[in-house]
Design a protein around this motif. Structure first.
Motif, mmCIF file in Angstrom:
data_model
loop_
_atom_site.group_PDB
_atom_site.id
_atom_site.type_symbol
_atom_site.label_atom_id
_atom_site.label_comp_id
_atom_site.label_asym_id
_atom_site.label_seq_id
_atom_site.Cartn_x
_atom_site.Cartn_y
_atom_site.Cartn_z
ATOM 1 N N TRP A 71 0.847 -1.202 0.000
ATOM 2 C CA TRP A 71 0.000 0.000 0.000
ATOM 3 C C TRP A 71 0.881 1.250 0.000
ATOM 4 C CZ3 TRP A 71 -4.940 -0.021 -1.080
ATOM 5 C CH2 TRP A 71 -5.733 1.074 -0.772
ATOM 6 N N ASN A 72 0.528 2.220 -0.793
ATOM 7 C CA ASN A 72 1.258 3.504 -0.850
ATOM 8 C C ASN A 72 2.773 3.303 -0.932
ATOM 9 O OD1 ASN A 72 -1.085 4.977 -0.704
ATOM 10 N ND2 ASN A 72 -1.011 5.224 1.521
ATOM 11 N N LEU A 73 3.177 2.440 -1.850
ATOM 12 C CA LEU A 73 4.607 2.111 -1.938
ATOM 13 C C LEU A 73 5.419 3.240 -2.574
ATOM 14 C CD1 LEU A 73 3.757 -1.377 -3.432
ATOM 15 C CD2 LEU A 73 4.543 -0.986 -1.095
ATOM 16 N N PHE A 74 4.711 4.181 -3.230
ATOM 17 C CA PHE A 74 5.391 5.147 -4.103
ATOM 18 C C PHE A 74 6.020 6.331 -3.376
ATOM 19 C CE2 PHE A 74 2.319 8.586 -3.871
ATOM 20 C CZ PHE A 74 1.253 7.927 -3.278
ATOM 21 N N LEU A 75 5.523 6.709 -2.186
ATOM 22 C CA LEU A 75 6.045 7.913 -1.524
ATOM 23 C C LEU A 75 7.418 7.588 -0.944
ATOM 24 C CD1 LEU A 75 2.831 9.266 0.208
ATOM 25 C CD2 LEU A 75 4.230 10.543 -1.414
ATOM 26 N N SER A 76 8.462 8.123 -1.568
ATOM 27 C CA SER A 76 9.811 7.656 -1.226
ATOM 28 C C SER A 76 10.231 8.129 0.167
ATOM 29 C CB SER A 76 10.815 8.172 -2.249
ATOM 30 O OG SER A 76 11.062 9.533 -1.999
ATOM 31 N N LYS A 77 10.963 7.275 0.850
ATOM 32 C CA LYS A 77 11.382 7.615 2.212
ATOM 33 C C LYS A 77 12.405 8.758 2.218
ATOM 34 C CE LYS A 77 15.148 4.332 2.878
ATOM 35 N NZ LYS A 77 15.585 3.129 3.554
ATOM 36 N N THR A 78 13.039 8.986 1.063
ATOM 37 C CA THR A 78 14.031 10.057 1.009
ATOM 38 C C THR A 78 13.378 11.440 1.064
ATOM 39 O OG1 THR A 78 14.059 9.478 -1.328
ATOM 40 C CG2 THR A 78 16.028 8.993 -0.088
ATOM 41 N N HIS A 79 12.116 11.537 0.671
ATOM 42 C CA HIS A 79 11.491 12.862 0.645
ATOM 43 C C HIS A 79 10.138 12.961 1.360
ATOM 44 C CE1 HIS A 79 14.287 12.935 -2.903
ATOM 45 N NE2 HIS A 79 14.683 13.965 -2.211
ATOM 46 N N TYR A 80 9.545 11.841 1.772
ATOM 47 C CA TYR A 80 8.220 11.900 2.414
ATOM 48 C C TYR A 80 8.192 10.999 3.651
ATOM 49 C CZ TYR A 80 6.927 13.772 -2.125
ATOM 50 O OH TYR A 80 6.875 14.527 -3.266
ATOM 51 N N SER A 81 7.301 11.363 4.593
ATOM 52 C CA SER A 81 7.190 10.525 5.780
ATOM 53 C C SER A 81 5.961 9.618 5.703
ATOM 54 C CB SER A 81 7.086 11.408 7.027
ATOM 55 O OG SER A 81 5.961 12.259 6.875
ATOM 56 N N GLN A 82 5.060 9.874 4.731
ATOM 57 C CA GLN A 82 3.760 9.173 4.751
ATOM 58 C C GLN A 82 3.743 7.832 4.019
ATOM 59 O OE1 GLN A 82 4.243 12.334 3.622
ATOM 60 N NE2 GLN A 82 2.715 13.725 4.430
ATOM 61 N N GLY A 83 4.808 7.452 3.332
ATOM 62 C CA GLY A 83 4.746 6.262 2.479
ATOM 63 C C GLY A 83 5.154 4.985 3.182
ATOM 64 N N ALA A 84 5.469 3.959 2.386
ATOM 65 C CA ALA A 84 5.795 2.647 2.945
ATOM 66 C C ALA A 84 7.288 2.526 3.275
ATOM 67 C CB ALA A 84 5.387 1.567 1.953
ATOM 68 N N ASP A 340 17.043 9.957 -5.419
ATOM 69 C CA ASP A 340 17.268 9.550 -4.024
ATOM 70 C C ASP A 340 18.475 10.260 -3.417
ATOM 71 O OD1 ASP A 340 15.166 7.754 -3.762
ATOM 72 O OD2 ASP A 340 16.300 6.118 -4.662
ATOM 73 N N ARG A 341 19.536 10.358 -4.193
ATOM 74 C CA ARG A 341 20.772 10.943 -3.644
ATOM 75 C C ARG A 341 20.670 12.455 -3.522
ATOM 76 N NH1 ARG A 341 25.369 7.291 -4.272
ATOM 77 N NH2 ARG A 341 24.666 5.421 -5.365
ATOM 78 N N HIS A 342 19.864 13.096 -4.389
ATOM 79 C CA HIS A 342 19.733 14.559 -4.340
ATOM 80 C C HIS A 342 18.236 14.890 -4.291
ATOM 81 C CE1 HIS A 342 23.992 14.724 -5.363
ATOM 82 N NE2 HIS A 342 23.732 13.792 -6.257
ATOM 83 N N ASP A 343 17.687 15.322 -5.417
ATOM 84 C CA ASP A 343 16.239 15.520 -5.528
ATOM 85 C C ASP A 343 15.885 15.536 -7.023
ATOM 86 O OD1 ASP A 343 17.018 17.986 -6.479
ATOM 87 O OD2 ASP A 343 16.476 19.065 -4.659
ATOM 88 N N ALA A 344 14.565 15.702 -7.299
ATOM 89 C CA ALA A 344 14.131 15.598 -8.703
ATOM 90 C C ALA A 344 14.765 16.698 -9.565
ATOM 91 C CB ALA A 344 12.610 15.670 -8.779
ATOM 92 N N LYS A 345 15.014 17.858 -8.949
ATOM 93 C CA LYS A 345 15.587 18.970 -9.729
ATOM 94 C C LYS A 345 17.006 18.621 -10.204
ATOM 95 C CE LYS A 345 15.545 23.925 -9.454
ATOM 96 N NZ LYS A 345 15.665 25.059 -8.591
ATOM 97 N N ALA A 346 17.767 17.998 -9.298
ATOM 98 C CA ALA A 346 19.145 17.631 -9.658
ATOM 99 C C ALA A 346 19.158 16.548 -10.735
ATOM 100 C CB ALA A 346 19.885 17.148 -8.416
#
Ligand SMILES: Cc1cc2nc3c(=O)[nH]c(=O)nc-3n(C[C@H](O)[C@H](O)[C@H](O)COP(=O)(O)OP(=O)(O)OC[C@H]3O[C@@H](n4cnc5c(N)ncnc54)[C@H](O)[C@@H]3O)c2cc1C
Length: 445
Positions: A71-84, A340-346
């Motif tokens: 469930w909700n596997l997509f919210l990455s732990k590198t940028h969100y607290s709500q995911g898996a 993961d190592r930086h962010d989507a902008k990088a």
């Protein structure tokens, strides 16, 4: 063939992610793929009900998936607290498995456009917006749509978005017509995330004129005019809607992040979402290749004295498809890892490369699979035509290839001065070496 993690990213995948991937693969193969046709059969053929109901099998799949922690596997732990709690790279691998089946992503609450919309709310929403919309979305109780594209504006340049927004007291008043609002036809769609141009905003910066507003579905003045079709498929019950806004009023508190912050929001939304689309497409390509191999080895379908797979051209198609799929996978995982190592902008360049190459390549693999099926490939007896139609739209949706190519080309070309300088230095050194070794100055290469 069980899912295999590519050697180059083995050490970036946790044991928990590996275990989850096994569970996902089992669930997709044994529950979702068999459910795909039932799902289609349960969509009402009755015009008055087609957009008012959704297949009951989806709620059953959701319950089963959630009970297994899928469930909700997509919210990455590198940028969100709500995911898996997985990285973008780990979820990228999972998304590939989800891409094998039409029902898999939704069954695990990982389907677009909700995934991108949840990311917007998690990243930019205030507490009240999160409570009202993010919580039920994370819970899989409602669905959502993202309304940017406009029928009467060339929307691949988001500066053209001109849905009118004016402020009256404590309210925002919206007028305009959106189209290709994916998911807006779904009876469970409860909220639209709408990109508008505000009357008050007099910023001379064209990237600061747009705003994003939350509009509850069913607000007076909103009319879902019609579902649009994709190569003839209407994608019910989800659909891609044309939606008219006539003096639609919402409280000012429905503004996300603040006036003029629309570009910031859409840019933040699209990074990981593009990677998810790419990885699901690779799953579709794998399934297409499976179908191709099964069909060309059917002992009852021999031509000119041979199995179809024994013709050299067909063997080449199989090999080329394998090379194409594996290359695409590495490109996408590289982009996911950089996020993961930086962010989507990088990771803009890496994301753009994947967004351009993957849908083209997957279309090519599916095209070969269709061809290998003869006429069967274009009809409803195999999932190939449907998959092809869906993947082909990815060359347009979320910005057409040409826009990404133009941007990449501009950035790459921006290295010109640096390259010319490097060549000048090398030229000077070469001239020096010619003199040192007493060789005449003409090119010997
Ligand atoms: C299945 C599907 C689902 C979609 N879902 C959504 C959604 O949920 N929400 C939403 O807001 N939108 C959605 N879209 C819309 C999509 O994002 C837009 O169609 C896309 O951004 C292009 O905008 P446009 O259609 O207005 O094309 P236009 O802006 O009119 O562009 C037309 C063509 O011009 C060419 N072009 C444009 N710029 C350049 C350039 N710089 N260089 C060279 N050529 C160029 C490209 O070939 C492009 O395809 C969806 C589209 C599809 C097909």
């Amino acid at each position: 063939m069980p899912f295999e993690i590519p050697a180059i990213v083995q050490d970036r995948v946790s044991n928990r992610a590996r275990e989850t991937m096994k569970k996902i693969e089992h669930f997709v193969e044994t529950e979702c793929i068999p459910a795909d046709e039932i799902y289609e059969a349960q969509i009402s053929k009755e015009p008055s009900l087609r957009w008012k109901t959704y297949p009951p099998i989806m709620d059953d799949l959701k319950k089963k998936a959630r009970a297994q922690g899928l469930w909700n596997l997509f919210l990455s732990k590198t940028h969100y607290s709500q995911g898996a709690g997985f990285t973008n790279l780990e979820y990228g691998l999972m998304a590939e498995i989800l891409g094998r089946s039409h029902t898999a992503s939704e069954s695990m609450n990982c389907s677009a456009p909700d995934t991108g919309n949840m990311e917007v709310l998690a990243k930019y929403g205030d507490d009240a917006q999160k409570k009202q919309w993010l919580e039920p979305l994370l819970d899989g109780k409602i669905r959502s749509a993202f309304l940017m594209t406009e029928r009467f504006a060339a929307s691949s340049d988001a500066k053209n978005i001109n849905m009118h927004m004016r402020t009256e007291g404590n309210e925002l008043v919206l007028n305009g017509t959106k189209w290709w609002s994916s998911g807006a036809c779904d009876p469970r769609c409860a909220v639209y995330i709408v990109m508008c141009k505000s009357e008050l905003n007099t910023s001379s910066d064209p990237f600061k004129q747009q705003s994003v507003v939350l509009v509850p579905a069913g607000t007076p003045g909103v009319t879902v005019l019609r579902p649009l079709s994709v190569f003839g498929y209407d994608d019910a019950p989800h659909g891609h809607a044309e939606v008219r806004f006539e003096n639609v009023r919402v409280p000012r508190s429905n503004l996300v992040l603040g006036e003029g912050r629309g570009f910031e929001i859409i840019q933040g939304r699209l990074g990981p979402g593009r990677i998810h689309h790419c990885m699901r497409s690779i799953g579709a390509a794998e399934r297409g290749l499976d179908y191709m191999i099964a069909r060309v080895n059917d002992p009852n379908r021999r031509t000119f004295g041979k199995l179809i797979s024994e013709h050299g051209t067909i063997r080449s198609w199989i090999a080329e498809s394998r090379i194409a799929i594996d290359s695409c996978r590495l490109l996408v995982l590289n982009a996911a890892d950089k996020i993961d190592r930086h962010d989507a902008k990088a990771a803009l360049k890496e994301i753009a490369m994947a967004k351009i190459v993957v849908p083209r390549t997957v279309c090519d693999v599916l095209d070969k699979a269709i061809q290998a099926h003869g006429a069967g490939g274009v009809c409803q007896d195999f999932p190939l035509a449907r998959m092809y139609a869906g993947i082909r739209t990815l060359r347009i949706a979320d910005g057409p290839d040409e826009v990404h190519l133009a941007q990449m080309g501009r950035n790459e070309n921006g290295r010109a001065a640096e390259i010319i300088k490097k060549h000048e230095k090398q030229e000077a050194r070469r001239a020096e070496l010619f003199r040192q070794y007493k060789i005449d100055g003409k090119s010997h290469l």
